[in-house]
Design a protein around this motif. Structure first.
Motif, mmCIF file in Angstrom:
data_model
loop_
_atom_site.group_PDB
_atom_site.id
_atom_site.type_symbol
_atom_site.label_atom_id
_atom_site.label_comp_id
_atom_site.label_asym_id
_atom_site.label_seq_id
_atom_site.Cartn_x
_atom_site.Cartn_y
_atom_site.Cartn_z
ATOM 1 N N GLU A 1 -9.643 -10.675 -6.168
ATOM 2 C CA GLU A 1 -9.244 -12.087 -5.470
ATOM 3 C C GLU A 1 -8.716 -12.546 -6.916
ATOM 4 O O GLU A 1 -8.028 -13.383 -7.232
ATOM 5 C CB GLU A 1 -10.315 -13.141 -5.563
ATOM 6 N N GLU A 2 -9.291 -12.052 -8.476
ATOM 7 C CA GLU A 2 -8.987 -12.865 -9.652
ATOM 8 C C GLU A 2 -8.138 -11.845 -10.045
ATOM 9 O O GLU A 2 -7.210 -12.991 -10.630
ATOM 10 C CB GLU A 2 -10.667 -12.202 -10.419
ATOM 11 N N LYS A 3 -7.639 -10.926 -9.800
ATOM 12 C CA LYS A 3 -5.797 -11.123 -9.623
ATOM 13 C C LYS A 3 -5.089 -11.502 -9.489
ATOM 14 O O LYS A 3 -3.646 -11.369 -9.699
ATOM 15 C CB LYS A 3 -5.393 -8.971 -9.667
ATOM 16 N N LYS A 4 -5.510 -12.183 -8.358
ATOM 17 C CA LYS A 4 -4.256 -13.020 -7.494
ATOM 18 C C LYS A 4 -3.669 -12.224 -7.110
ATOM 19 O O LYS A 4 -2.379 -12.836 -7.028
ATOM 20 C CB LYS A 4 -3.882 -14.159 -8.296
ATOM 21 N N MET A 5 -3.511 -10.432 -6.816
ATOM 22 C CA MET A 5 -2.064 -10.192 -5.863
ATOM 23 C C MET A 5 -3.019 -9.931 -4.209
ATOM 24 O O MET A 5 -4.328 -9.584 -4.398
ATOM 25 C CB MET A 5 -2.149 -9.509 -7.017
ATOM 26 N N SER A 6 -2.199 -9.129 -3.689
ATOM 27 C CA SER A 6 -3.153 -7.872 -1.824
ATOM 28 C C SER A 6 -2.982 -7.298 -2.796
ATOM 29 O O SER A 6 -2.713 -6.224 -4.060
ATOM 30 C CB SER A 6 -1.809 -8.101 -1.570
ATOM 31 N N LYS A 7 -3.605 -6.520 -2.036
ATOM 32 C CA LYS A 7 -4.510 -5.617 -2.039
ATOM 33 C C LYS A 7 -3.609 -4.506 -2.270
ATOM 34 O O LYS A 7 -2.618 -3.285 -3.223
ATOM 35 C CB LYS A 7 -4.484 -4.799 -0.861
ATOM 36 N N GLU A 8 -1.746 -4.727 -1.741
ATOM 37 C CA GLU A 8 -0.589 -2.966 -1.673
ATOM 38 C C GLU A 8 -0.858 -3.639 -3.056
ATOM 39 O O GLU A 8 0.396 -2.043 -3.660
ATOM 40 C CB GLU A 8 0.448 -4.076 -0.766
ATOM 41 N N ASP A 9 -0.142 -4.990 -3.789
ATOM 42 C CA ASP A 9 0.542 -4.574 -4.590
ATOM 43 C C ASP A 9 -0.573 -4.378 -5.752
ATOM 44 O O ASP A 9 0.314 -3.670 -6.453
ATOM 45 C CB ASP A 9 0.230 -6.556 -5.065
ATOM 46 N N ILE A 10 -1.700 -4.457 -5.987
ATOM 47 C CA ILE A 10 -2.528 -3.886 -6.862
ATOM 48 C C ILE A 10 -2.589 -2.607 -6.700
ATOM 49 O O ILE A 10 -2.291 -1.402 -7.220
ATOM 50 C CB ILE A 10 -4.585 -3.888 -7.022
ATOM 51 N N ILE A 11 -2.162 -1.606 -5.037
ATOM 52 C CA ILE A 11 -2.510 -0.431 -5.298
ATOM 53 C C ILE A 11 -1.400 0.281 -5.973
ATOM 54 O O ILE A 11 -1.234 1.388 -6.745
ATOM 55 C CB ILE A 11 -2.396 -0.185 -3.560
ATOM 56 N N LYS B 1 0.803 9.433 1.228
ATOM 57 C CA LYS B 1 -0.185 8.727 2.429
ATOM 58 C C LYS B 1 -0.878 8.001 1.447
ATOM 59 O O LYS B 1 -1.338 8.845 0.040
ATOM 60 C CB LYS B 1 -0.999 9.467 2.654
ATOM 61 N N LEU B 2 -1.852 7.431 1.263
ATOM 62 C CA LEU B 2 -2.488 5.955 0.574
ATOM 63 C C LEU B 2 -3.844 5.977 1.396
ATOM 64 O O LEU B 2 -4.012 5.203 2.162
ATOM 65 C CB LEU B 2 -1.869 4.845 -0.498
ATOM 66 N N GLU C 1 0.192 4.042 3.505
ATOM 67 C CA GLU C 1 1.220 5.053 3.497
ATOM 68 C C GLU C 1 3.114 4.274 3.223
ATOM 69 O O GLU C 1 2.898 2.689 2.971
ATOM 70 C CB GLU C 1 1.559 5.202 4.941
ATOM 71 N N TYR C 2 3.730 5.182 2.023
ATOM 72 C CA TYR C 2 4.707 4.209 2.115
ATOM 73 C C TYR C 2 5.888 4.484 3.409
ATOM 74 O O TYR C 2 6.130 4.893 3.671
ATOM 75 C CB TYR C 2 5.285 4.999 1.249
ATOM 76 N N HIS C 3 6.292 3.494 3.545
ATOM 77 C CA HIS C 3 7.345 3.453 4.432
ATOM 78 C C HIS C 3 8.693 1.625 3.414
ATOM 79 O O HIS C 3 8.598 1.137 3.026
ATOM 80 C CB HIS C 3 7.053 2.213 5.339
ATOM 81 N N VAL D 1 2.287 -0.212 3.473
ATOM 82 C CA VAL D 1 1.523 -1.054 4.429
ATOM 83 C C VAL D 1 0.669 -0.414 5.260
ATOM 84 O O VAL D 1 0.324 0.685 4.573
ATOM 85 C CB VAL D 1 2.913 -0.852 5.713
ATOM 86 N N LEU D 2 0.613 -0.685 5.683
ATOM 87 C CA LEU D 2 -0.814 -0.143 6.644
ATOM 88 C C LEU D 2 -0.483 0.762 7.710
ATOM 89 O O LEU D 2 -0.088 0.576 7.992
ATOM 90 C CB LEU D 2 -2.109 -1.376 7.428
#
Length: 462
Positions: A18-28, A188-189, A201-203, A208-209
């Protein structure tokens, strides 16, 4: 389950996101993009003799001044195995013998359960972890429960794992990103915290989930239909040293010089002709004809005025080369903190003191890994004991389980036996057993002595 190491990791990971103010995907994606595997690859390359020298090209300049690869030049690319030698020495020294587990409270049942859960494969996993950590600086061990409800573990390459630490305390692991590629090329991630794992996974270049195996977010494992979270991010780091750098870091430049000198020496030896003919006053004009006449007729026609044939032999400064290579070898052993087993330095039957001195550098280097690995093994044992509490309904304090690394060192056994005999009565019997070269497992030796004691008493009565 609640981990004794850290707590509320999921909450802290979510707060951190939340503090990063980014989506989980963007953080990964940000973590993956920053993940540099250069150091990991270099150590592995040198372990398998893919040194810099194997990529060397020899160049020449064309008449118009262009630099191009000389395809006709002699180019031996002889890579040495120094890094592998030193890594294997350390690994065999520390983990050449099986790890021995015991209990502080003499709880044989607990030790038996731990050994049964770990199985024989753990003694193979430790040398693999040590080798990989020596090459890369760190490696990871991932405990899990398989589909049959059995405890298992897998070594995760450092290049496939990205730890996420608490910003306020870099020692606390609050998450872990695992990335890997399937045989079909699919990337895969996985994002792990203390309770769940989320699959991605990368698409088309985007993260994406991944719902190919059910829900994208799942508990760590299931046992008898119930989902469990370990209470701790289930990845255990096995560092090589405090700085988490490869053993190659301290000797790479010396290895590169050694390889270059060996390769250049081989090139020179191949290029030197056995004999070099210097012909003065040759009456012909064709050099090929002169060489043919020398080989066929053992002579050539020369001018009577100062003509003649001199035979010279090309030479290589082999003594200087050998001397410098010896110095490089000494430096590699010293800076790589290995054992030079050249018997000329210690004789054919060195004393215990000489052997201890011989192993001093290796022991110093291995002690750093031993300290780091002992802490990692202790953490891993917590997962083992937690699994036993579920599968066997047995409570085992992971701190009660002790383990011993039996270092493999060449010793003067006569000196060791004499020292053990002289120490009897001054120290405990168990300490004497530890000193004796014939004793590999203290608990096994104690049981053997207890079994023999009634027989000895019976013989004395007769």
């Amino acid at each position: 389950m609640v981990s004794p190491f850290v707590g509320l990791e999921t909450e802290r990971l979510n707060k951190w996101i939340e503090e990063k103010k980014m989506s989980k995907e963007d953080i990964i994606k940000e973590y993956v993009d920053r993940h540099d595997i250069t150091q990991y690859k270099q150590g592995v390359d040198y372990y398998f003799k893919r040194n810099e020298i194997v990529k060397r090209n020899i160049y020449k300049y064309t008449n118009d001044g262009r630099k191009i690869i000389d395809e006709d030049a002699t180019n031996n690319r002889m890579a040495s195995g120094w890094h592998k030698l030193l890594v294997d020495q350390k690994v065999a020294y520390l983990f050449g013998q099986p790890l021995v587990f015991n209990s502080k409270t003499d709880d044989d049942s607990a030790v038996e359960s731990v050994n049964e859960v770990l199985g024989d494969n753990f003694d193979d996993a430790l040398p693999k972890l040590a080798t990989n950590a020596s090459n890369k600086g760190r490696e990871w061990l991932h405990p899990f429960v398989d589909d049959r409800g059995e405890f298992d573990y897998i070594v995760i390459p450092a290049e496939e794992g990205i730890p996420i630490y608490d910003n306020t305390n870099r020692k606390e692991l609050i998450g872990f990103i695992r990335m890997y590629e399937l045989d079909d090329g699919t990337e895969k991630l996985e994002l792990w915290d203390d309770q769940t794992v989320t699959y991605y996974e990368y698409h088309n270049g985007n993260i994406v989930l991944d719902q190919s195996n059910g829900d994208a977010e799942q508990s760590h494992f299931e046992y008898n239909g119930t989902g469990y979270g370990w209470g701790y991010t289930p990845f255990v780091e096995f560092p090589n040293n405090d700085d988490r750098v490869s053993d190659l870091t301290f000797i790479k430049d010396y290895i590169d010089v050694y390889d270059k000198l060996i390769a250049d020496g081989a090139n020179t030896l191949e290029d030197i002709q056995e004999f070099l003919y210097v012909i003065r006053g040759y009456e012909g004009t064709d050099m090929a004809e002169a060489v043919t006449n020398l080989k066929r007729y053992k002579g050539v026609a020369v001018d009577s005025d100062g003509g003649g044939v001199d035979i010279r032999q090309g030479e290589m400064p082999i003594n200087s080369l050998d001397s410098f290579l010896d110095r490089l070898s000494d430096n590699i052993f010293n800076f790589g903190m290995g054992v030079d087993v050249d018997s000329d330095k210690f004789g054919n039957s060195p004393s215990g003191v000489a052997l201890k001195f011989l192993y001093s550098f290796l022991d110093m280097k291995a002690s750093k890994m031993e300290r780091k690995f002992s802490k990692a093994i202790r953490t891993f044992l917590w997962f083992v004991c937690e699994y036993i509490s579920i599968a066997e309904s047995k409570t085992i304090d992971y701190k009660d389980i002790t383990f011993t690394l039996n270092k493999t060192v060449i010793s003067n056994e006569r000196d060791a036996v004499e020292m053990a005999q002289m120490s009897k009565g001054l120290v405990s019997d168990e300490t004497v057993w530890e000193m004796h070269p014939a004793v590999r497992d203290i608990e096994t030796e104690r049981k053997r002595i207890e079994q023999e004691r009634p027989v000895r008493l019976s013989d004395e009565d007769e």
